[in-house]
Design an enzyme around this catalytic site. Structure first.
Site, PDB file in Angstrom:
ATOM      1  N   ASN A   1     -36.821 -23.593  -8.249  1.00 38.47           N
ATOM      2  CA  ASN A   1     -35.701 -23.530  -9.180  1.00 38.47           C
ATOM      3  C   ASN A   1     -36.281 -23.100 -10.521  1.00 38.47           C
ATOM      4  O   ASN A   1     -36.857 -23.904 -11.253  1.00 38.47           O
ATOM      5  CB  ASN A   1     -35.044 -24.915  -9.264  1.00 38.47           C
ATOM      6  CG  ASN A   1     -33.804 -24.910 -10.149  1.00 38.47           C
ATOM      7  OD1 ASN A   1     -33.534 -23.933 -10.855  1.00 38.47           O
ATOM      8  ND2 ASN A   1     -33.068 -26.001 -10.119  1.00 38.47           N
TER       9      ASN A   1
ATOM     10  N   LYS B   1     -39.133 -25.759 -11.269  1.00 38.58           N
ATOM     11  CA  LYS B   1     -39.119 -26.967 -10.459  1.00 38.58           C
ATOM     12  C   LYS B   1     -39.424 -26.544  -9.029  1.00 38.58           C
ATOM     13  O   LYS B   1     -38.867 -25.548  -8.561  1.00 38.58           O
ATOM     14  CB  LYS B   1     -37.709 -27.567 -10.505  1.00 38.58           C
ATOM     15  CG  LYS B   1     -37.654 -29.054 -10.766  1.00 38.58           C
ATOM     16  CD  LYS B   1     -36.247 -29.417 -11.158  1.00 38.58           C
ATOM     17  CE  LYS B   1     -35.692 -30.512 -10.284  1.00 38.58           C
ATOM     18  NZ  LYS B   1     -34.294 -30.818 -10.639  1.00 38.58           N
TER      19      LYS B   1
ATOM     20  N   ARG C   1     -33.294 -20.841  -5.969  1.00 39.97           N
ATOM     21  CA  ARG C   1     -31.969 -21.142  -6.505  1.00 39.97           C
ATOM     22  C   ARG C   1     -31.593 -20.038  -7.478  1.00 39.97           C
ATOM     23  O   ARG C   1     -32.328 -19.754  -8.427  1.00 39.97           O
ATOM     24  CB  ARG C   1     -31.984 -22.478  -7.230  1.00 39.97           C
ATOM     25  CG  ARG C   1     -30.652 -22.743  -7.885  1.00 39.97           C
ATOM     26  CD  ARG C   1     -30.668 -24.002  -8.712  1.00 39.97           C
ATOM     27  NE  ARG C   1     -29.344 -24.192  -9.288  1.00 39.97           N
ATOM     28  CZ  ARG C   1     -29.133 -24.539 -10.554  1.00 39.97           C
ATOM     29  NH1 ARG C   1     -30.140 -24.740 -11.364  1.00 39.97           N
ATOM     30  NH2 ARG C   1     -27.904 -24.685 -10.999  1.00 39.97           N
TER      31      ARG C   1
ATOM     32  N   HIS D   1     -22.544 -25.144  -9.104  1.00 37.48           N
ATOM     33  CA  HIS D   1     -22.939 -26.397  -8.433  1.00 37.48           C
ATOM     34  C   HIS D   1     -22.588 -26.363  -6.949  1.00 37.48           C
ATOM     35  O   HIS D   1     -22.406 -27.417  -6.325  1.00 37.48           O
ATOM     36  CB  HIS D   1     -22.219 -27.625  -9.045  1.00 37.48           C
ATOM     37  CG  HIS D   1     -22.693 -28.023 -10.409  1.00 37.48           C
ATOM     38  ND1 HIS D   1     -21.843 -28.576 -11.346  1.00 37.48           N
ATOM     39  CD2 HIS D   1     -23.906 -27.955 -10.993  1.00 37.48           C
ATOM     40  CE1 HIS D   1     -22.527 -28.837 -12.454  1.00 37.48           C
ATOM     41  NE2 HIS D   1     -23.782 -28.472 -12.259  1.00 37.48           N
TER      42      HIS D   1
ATOM     43  N   GLY E   1     -24.685 -30.987 -16.586  1.00 33.44           N
ATOM     44  CA  GLY E   1     -23.523 -30.153 -16.311  1.00 33.44           C
ATOM     45  C   GLY E   1     -22.610 -30.961 -15.404  1.00 33.44           C
ATOM     46  O   GLY E   1     -23.071 -31.860 -14.709  1.00 33.44           O
TER      47      GLY E   1
ATOM     48  N   ARG F   1     -21.670 -29.226 -23.217  1.00 34.24           N
ATOM     49  CA  ARG F   1     -20.653 -28.171 -23.066  1.00 34.24           C
ATOM     50  C   ARG F   1     -19.261 -28.777 -23.153  1.00 34.24           C
ATOM     51  O   ARG F   1     -19.026 -29.883 -22.670  1.00 34.24           O
ATOM     52  CB  ARG F   1     -20.806 -27.467 -21.710  1.00 34.24           C
ATOM     53  CG  ARG F   1     -21.930 -26.451 -21.695  1.00 34.24           C
ATOM     54  CD  ARG F   1     -22.143 -25.874 -20.306  1.00 34.24           C
ATOM     55  NE  ARG F   1     -23.370 -26.366 -19.726  1.00 34.24           N
ATOM     56  CZ  ARG F   1     -23.652 -26.359 -18.427  1.00 34.24           C
ATOM     57  NH1 ARG F   1     -22.782 -25.889 -17.558  1.00 34.24           N
ATOM     58  NH2 ARG F   1     -24.800 -26.824 -18.002  1.00 34.24           N
TER      59      ARG F   1
ATOM     60  N   ASP G   1     -26.565 -37.823 -23.927  1.00 34.10           N
ATOM     61  CA  ASP G   1     -26.957 -38.656 -22.794  1.00 34.10           C
ATOM     62  C   ASP G   1     -25.920 -39.766 -22.605  1.00 34.10           C
ATOM     63  O   ASP G   1     -25.679 -40.554 -23.513  1.00 34.10           O
ATOM     64  CB  ASP G   1     -28.342 -39.253 -23.076  1.00 34.10           C
ATOM     65  CG  ASP G   1     -28.938 -39.909 -21.844  1.00 34.10           C
ATOM     66  OD1 ASP G   1     -28.272 -40.787 -21.247  1.00 34.10           O
ATOM     67  OD2 ASP G   1     -30.056 -39.542 -21.472  1.00 34.10           O
TER      68      ASP G   1
ATOM     69  N   GLU H   1     -29.845 -31.077  -4.137  1.00 35.88           N
ATOM     70  CA  GLU H   1     -29.644 -29.630  -4.110  1.00 35.88           C
ATOM     71  C   GLU H   1     -30.821 -28.910  -3.458  1.00 35.88           C
ATOM     72  O   GLU H   1     -30.638 -27.924  -2.743  1.00 35.88           O
ATOM     73  CB  GLU H   1     -29.401 -29.121  -5.534  1.00 35.88           C
ATOM     74  CG  GLU H   1     -28.073 -29.618  -6.086  1.00 35.88           C
ATOM     75  CD  GLU H   1     -27.834 -29.274  -7.547  1.00 35.88           C
ATOM     76  OE1 GLU H   1     -28.238 -30.088  -8.404  1.00 35.88           O
ATOM     77  OE2 GLU H   1     -27.267 -28.215  -7.830  1.00 35.88           O
TER      78      GLU H   1
HETATM   79  P1  AMP Z   1     -28.480 -35.036 -13.990  1.00 41.38           P
HETATM   80  O1  AMP Z   1     -28.169 -33.739 -14.675  1.00 41.38           O
HETATM   81  O2  AMP Z   1     -27.837 -35.149 -12.649  1.00 41.38           O
HETATM   82  O3  AMP Z   1     -29.921 -35.414 -14.001  1.00 41.38           O
HETATM   83  O4  AMP Z   1     -27.737 -36.170 -14.876  1.00 41.38           O
HETATM   84  C1  AMP Z   1     -28.127 -36.440 -16.190  1.00 41.38           C
HETATM   85  C2  AMP Z   1     -27.113 -37.385 -16.820  1.00 41.38           C
HETATM   86  O5  AMP Z   1     -27.053 -38.596 -16.062  1.00 41.38           O
HETATM   87  C3  AMP Z   1     -27.470 -37.789 -18.256  1.00 41.38           C
HETATM   88  O6  AMP Z   1     -26.343 -37.614 -19.094  1.00 41.38           O
HETATM   89  C4  AMP Z   1     -27.781 -39.255 -18.141  1.00 41.38           C
HETATM   90  O7  AMP Z   1     -27.360 -39.938 -19.284  1.00 41.38           O
HETATM   91  C5  AMP Z   1     -26.900 -39.686 -16.977  1.00 41.38           C
HETATM   92  N1  AMP Z   1     -27.359 -40.962 -16.428  1.00 41.38           N
HETATM   93  C6  AMP Z   1     -28.521 -41.226 -15.767  1.00 41.38           C
HETATM   94  N2  AMP Z   1     -28.589 -42.554 -15.497  1.00 41.38           N
HETATM   95  C7  AMP Z   1     -27.466 -43.129 -15.994  1.00 41.38           C
HETATM   96  C8  AMP Z   1     -26.943 -44.467 -16.043  1.00 41.38           C
HETATM   97  N3  AMP Z   1     -27.606 -45.487 -15.521  1.00 41.38           N
HETATM   98  N4  AMP Z   1     -25.754 -44.654 -16.644  1.00 41.38           N
HETATM   99  C9  AMP Z   1     -25.067 -43.624 -17.182  1.00 41.38           C
HETATM  100  N5  AMP Z   1     -25.500 -42.364 -17.175  1.00 41.38           N
HETATM  101  C10 AMP Z   1     -26.681 -42.108 -16.586  1.00 41.38           C
END
Ligand code: AMP
Length: 368
Positions: A7, A14, A64, A153, A185, A214, A255, A354
């Site tokens: 990726n 990755k 990817r 996705h 995303g 976004r 986040d 994925e």
């Molecule tokens: P990803 O792109 O799938 O890695 O997801 C990243 C998002 O997941 C970030 O916004 C993180 O804040 C959120 N995330 C990860 N762990 C938690 C959690 N325990 N509670 C709420 N959001 C989380």
């Protein structure tokens, strides 16, 4: 068969090496091209990958690729012609396809005898019917400039919808599943009998749900207004809507964990951000219930979907009349099935994968 999944992002690669469904090795090369980064360029990064893993007996490399335009409904073996087609799609995905192309070019050079296969984020959505992909704009403009919904996705929605049908013992050819991929995303997808029939991302990964940085859906007039009245150049508006919008725009944090923390501390901006985020999910769930004529399951996946009981509960609150409820204790424990026993619509939490889906699509394509 041994498959290396790559990726390639603009500044990172990755990788994960599979043997069947087993992971033999994985890693991340970051800050490519930056001073003090892991590698000087993509070629050096891939050389690092190849030094780090045992490529003996490698059957294929799966790449990817974010944008496959209207051309690709499945994983496709890469030759010079396909490479040129992906290059031709760069204007549709200027932030994503160039990185994938450099990964592909280097991998072809370093592993000339190994088949290279492109797996597109858009491919799963090629089954959305014409009325679900056309925008109601001047048709000649849309045709000339390839303007339509593509959706993204796709590997995640495909994987999670299939896993959910397996988990619940639903008939694969008839299951109606709403998949909610909530990561940095985020997108929603309506899946009927294993085929995507609607999705929230559009021509780009910008529309639909609220994301980390976004905006998701906004009235296009916002852009005209910021340009004409506020005097912002188009590039700055694009940056604002892609990098400084979503949770970041509303709460000053991208986040979800931090947003939830600030909300718990009573911060009104974080509270609004959380509410807008969850309301948008609920609006799409309603839309896709209508598109599918009802659903057998709703499934949450990716960082937020897999880990946030708060988001899951708030997004589906008040839908008991539609047969959608959540068991609070199961939700708190992020169990696989979080709806109560006997619920009409089952609500699930299914981790996405994925890279595994890419490896499986590559294997299927090569065994065809
Ligand atoms: P990803 O792109 O799938 O890695 O997801 C990243 C998002 O997941 C970030 O916004 C993180 O804040 C959120 N995330 C990860 N762990 C938690 C959690 N325990 N509670 C709420 N959001 C989380």
């Amino acid at each position: 068969m041994k498959i290396l999944v790559l990726n390639s992002g603009s500044s990172s690669v990755k990788y994960r090496l599979f043997n069947g469904t087993d992971t033999l090795a994985k890693g991340l090369i970051e800050r490519i091209g930056e001073s003090g980064g892991d590698a000087g360029d993509h070629e050096a990064a891939l050389q690092q990958v190849m030094a780090a893993v045992d490529l003996d007996g490698l059957g294929a490399v799966g790449h990817r690729v974010v944008h496959g335009g209207s051309e690709f409904g499945r994983a496709t073996v890469i030759d010079d012609e396909l490479f040129a087609v992906i290059e031709g799609l760069v204007p549709l995905a200027p932030l994503h396809n160039p990185a994938a192309l450099s990964g592909i070019a280097v991998a072809r050079k370093l592993l000339p005898d190994v088949p290279q296969v492109a797996v597109f984020d858009t491919a799963f959505h090629q089954t959305i019917p014409p009325d679900g992909v056309a925008y109601a704009i001047d048709a000649s403009l849309a045709k000339r400039w390839q303007i339509r919904r593509y959706g993204f996705h796709g590997t995640s929605h495909a994987y999670v919808a299939r896993k959910t049908a397996e988990l619940l013992g639903l008939p694969a050819d008839r299951a109606r599943v709403i998949t909610l991929h909530l990561g940095n995303g985020a997108s929603a997808c309506a899946v009927s009998g294993g085929r995507s029939v609607a999705t929230s991302m559009g021509m780009s990964p910008q529309s639909g749900l609220v994301m980390g940085t976004r905006s998701g859906d906004v009235d296009p007039t916002v852009i005209f207004h910021l340009h004409r009245v506020a005097g912002l150049p188009i590039e700055e508006i694009e940056r604002s809507l892609t990098r400084f919008a979503g949770l970041q725009g509303l709460a000053g944090e991208n986040d979800m964990r931090t947003v939830q923390q600030h909300r718990a501390d009573g911060d009104p901006a974080a509270t609004l951000a959380f509410d807008v985020y969850c309301r948008r999910i609920k609006e799409y769930v309603g839309t896709y219930l209508a598109v599918l004529g009802g659903a057998d399951a709703i499934v949450f996946t990716a960082g937020v979907g897999e880990n946030s009981p708060e988001v899951r509960a708030a997004s589906l609150a008040g839908l008991a009349e539609l047969g959608i409820t959540i068991d609070a204790a199961r939700n708190e424990r992020s169990e696989r099935i979080i709806s109560p026993e006997g619920a009409r619509v089952r609500v699930c939490v299914v981790p996405t994968d994925e890279e595994l889906e890419i490896a499986q699509q590559v294997t299927a394509e090569l065994q065809k």
